[in-house]
Design an enzyme around this catalytic site. Structure first.
Site, PDB file in Angstrom:
ATOM      1  N   HIS A 195      61.236  52.232  74.033  1.00 37.14           N
ATOM      2  CA  HIS A 195      61.741  52.857  72.879  1.00 37.14           C
ATOM      3  C   HIS A 195      60.338  52.908  71.867  1.00 37.14           C
ATOM      4  CE1 HIS A 195      62.406  48.589  72.028  1.00 37.14           C
ATOM      5  NE2 HIS A 195      62.066  48.978  70.963  1.00 37.14           N
ATOM      6  N   ARG A 262      62.334  33.643  76.902  1.00 39.99           N
ATOM      7  CA  ARG A 262      61.475  34.469  75.945  1.00 39.99           C
ATOM      8  C   ARG A 262      62.452  34.419  74.569  1.00 39.99           C
ATOM      9  NH1 ARG A 262      57.333  38.086  74.946  1.00 39.99           N
ATOM     10  NH2 ARG A 262      57.555  39.726  73.255  1.00 39.99           N
TER      11      ARG A 262
HETATM   12  C1  LIG Z   1      70.043  52.919  70.598  1.00 40.62           C
HETATM   13  C2  LIG Z   1      69.557  52.317  69.567  1.00 40.62           C
HETATM   14  C3  LIG Z   1      69.345  50.902  69.427  1.00 40.62           C
HETATM   15  C4  LIG Z   1      68.482  50.628  67.969  1.00 40.62           C
HETATM   16  C5  LIG Z   1      69.145  52.223  67.277  1.00 40.62           C
HETATM   17  C6  LIG Z   1      69.246  52.983  68.422  1.00 40.62           C
HETATM   18  C7  LIG Z   1      67.694  53.627  68.395  1.00 40.62           C
HETATM   19  C8  LIG Z   1      66.584  52.385  68.267  1.00 40.62           C
HETATM   20  C9  LIG Z   1      66.997  50.688  68.381  1.00 40.62           C
HETATM   21  C10 LIG Z   1      66.200  50.176  67.339  1.00 40.62           C
HETATM   22  C11 LIG Z   1      64.910  49.810  67.660  1.00 40.62           C
HETATM   23  C12 LIG Z   1      64.203  48.975  66.435  1.00 40.62           C
HETATM   24  C13 LIG Z   1      65.280  48.073  65.698  1.00 40.62           C
HETATM   25  C14 LIG Z   1      66.743  48.635  65.736  1.00 40.62           C
HETATM   26  C15 LIG Z   1      67.490  47.415  64.751  1.00 40.62           C
HETATM   27  C16 LIG Z   1      66.564  49.950  65.120  1.00 40.62           C
HETATM   28  O1  LIG Z   1      66.600  50.167  63.967  1.00 40.62           O
HETATM   29  O2  LIG Z   1      66.457  50.731  65.953  1.00 40.62           O
HETATM   30  C17 LIG Z   1      67.216  49.030  66.899  1.00 40.62           C
HETATM   31  C18 LIG Z   1      68.626  49.411  67.118  1.00 40.62           C
HETATM   32  C19 LIG Z   1      69.674  48.503  67.574  1.00 40.62           C
HETATM   33  O3  LIG Z   1      69.334  47.513  68.440  1.00 40.62           O
HETATM   34  O4  LIG Z   1      70.766  48.512  67.186  1.00 40.62           O
HETATM   35  O1  LIG Z   2      61.895  41.269  71.934  1.00 45.80           O
HETATM   36  C1  LIG Z   2      60.617  41.469  71.967  1.00 45.80           C
HETATM   37  O2  LIG Z   2      59.796  41.157  72.367  1.00 45.80           O
HETATM   38  C2  LIG Z   2      60.597  43.367  71.699  1.00 45.80           C
HETATM   39  C3  LIG Z   2      62.002  43.626  71.447  1.00 45.80           C
HETATM   40  C4  LIG Z   2      61.792  45.258  70.742  1.00 45.80           C
HETATM   41  O3  LIG Z   2      61.052  45.873  70.942  1.00 45.80           O
HETATM   42  C5  LIG Z   2      62.851  45.376  69.597  1.00 45.80           C
HETATM   43  O4  LIG Z   2      63.981  44.685  69.435  1.00 45.80           O
HETATM   44  O5  LIG Z   2      62.952  46.535  69.009  1.00 45.80           O
HETATM   45 FE   LIG Z   3      60.779  47.547  69.335  1.00 47.44          FE
END
Ligand SMILES: C=C1C[C@]23C[C@H]1CC[C@H]2[C@@]12CCC[C@@](C)(C(=O)O1)[C@H]2[C@@H]3C(=O)O
Ligand SMILES: O=C(O)CCC(=O)C(=O)O
Ligand SMILES: [Fe+2]
Length: 323
Positions: A195, A262
């Protein structure tokens, strides 16, 4: 020979990750280059006290070592709380568990208070110390970027994180070792699927366990050598738009093929919900047009939460070139 030995394959690490020394003022140019070419770099001499990092890491580990039934009291993860395997609201899964927090609001709702038991205050203060220090560093980086791009004022980006209404997120991820089940699955089990991060900037710190990969384009994934004393920075989609595509938001993922667990902690710096995300005028050459339609962070975030993790979210906001 055991299964794990037979399946063990050493990771080949990518040696091309740019390293930016925050204590050197002339890092500005290298920083801009890294954002243009990769959208990803490592930061050293960052000034965040090691004590803040290790204190939060140990609090996170003690939370993740609680029985599942206890951790689930801090769930569900949407919008904020404990999550296990499922990521986001649209069916994405990964081999991890995590805690999501909103920043600039009271992250500690009742369900957190019940989970952090006798001293939620200790967790809260570890979290606050860490987040304040990392946010400060993120703002310094964003100001160096403005300098490197020769645009003014130098707080054009950082003021969005400093805003009281800034919509920023913090995440603690735990990827358990998969040694025992490795034989059931491939060597490349996904911890966190590919992503791009939707916000402006992401600041990642992990323990010394590998797993993070970035994409150099077209299915060319490379492994990032872990470094527990440094931070890794991702350009987010919003920064790509604000620079009219000059900076690239990097595609990344985590493989959970490790023998060790991790732990990562990530600060996602975002703008206020009402903020218009658009290319900054001083970055536009004469007659240059925005590559993107107009939208607010609220609209982009809503669209992101309606998408799947791997989707190209920015695509819907690109202008179709007139022919
Ligand atoms: C499928 C998902 C899960 C999202 C939203 C959507 C698209 C991208 C993911 C992230 C990625 C970056 C952190 C987060 C907190 C964000 O803002 O976008 C994530 C969020 C989640 O893990 O809930
Ligand atoms: O856990 C990590 O090292 C990266 C995870 C990540 O890309 C995210 O939470 O958006
Ligand atoms: Fe990320």
């Amino acid at each position: 020979m055991s299964f794990t030995m037979r399946n063990y394959r050493p990771t080949t690490f990518f040696s091309g990750i740019p390293i930016i020394d925050l204590s050197k003022p002339d890092s500005k140019r290298a920083l801009v280059k890294a954002c243009e070419e990769l959208g990803f770099f490592k930061v050293v001499n960052h000034g965040v006290p090691m004590e803040f990092i290790s204190r939060l890491e140990s609090k996170a580990l003690s939370f993740f070592s609680l029985p599942l039934s206890e951790k689930e009291k801090a769930g569900p993860p949407n919008p904020f709380g404990y999550g296990n395997k499922s990521i986001g609201p649209n069916g994405d899964v990964g081999w991890l568990e995590y805690l999501l927090f909103t920043i600039n609001q009271d992250s500690f709702s009742q369900r957190f208070l019940s989970v952090f038991g006798h001293n939620p205050e200790e967790f809260r203060s570890a979290l606050n110390d860490y987040i304040s220090a990392v946010k400060k560093m993120a703002c310094e980086i964003l100001e160096m970027m403005a300098d490197g791009l020769r645009i003014q004022p130098r707080n054009v980006f950082s003021k969005l994180l400093m805003d009281e209404q800034s919509d920023s997120v913090f995440r603690l991820n735990h990827y358990p070792p998969i040694a025992g089940i490795q034989t059931l699955n491939s060597n490349n089990m996904i911890g966190f699927g590919e992503h791009t991060d939707p916000q402006i900037i992401s600041v990642l710190r992990s323990n010394n366990t590998s797993g993070l990969q970035i994409s150099l384009g077209e299915n060319n994934w490379v492994s990032v050598p872990p470094d527990q004393n440094s931070f890794f920075i991702n350009v987010g989609d919003s920064l790509q738009v604000m620079t009219n595509g000059r900076f690239k938001s990097v595609r990344h993922r985590v493989l959970a093929n490790s023998m060790r667990s991790r732990v990562s902690m990530i600060y996602f710096g975002g703008p206020p919900l009402s903020e218009k995300i658009a290319p900054l005028p001083p970055l536009m050459k004469e007659k240059e047009e925005s590559l993107y339609k107009e939208f607010t962070w609220f609209e982009y975030k809503r669209s992101a939460y309606n998408s799947r993790l791997a989707d190209n979210r920015l695509h819907h906001f690109e202008k179709v070139a007139a022919s």
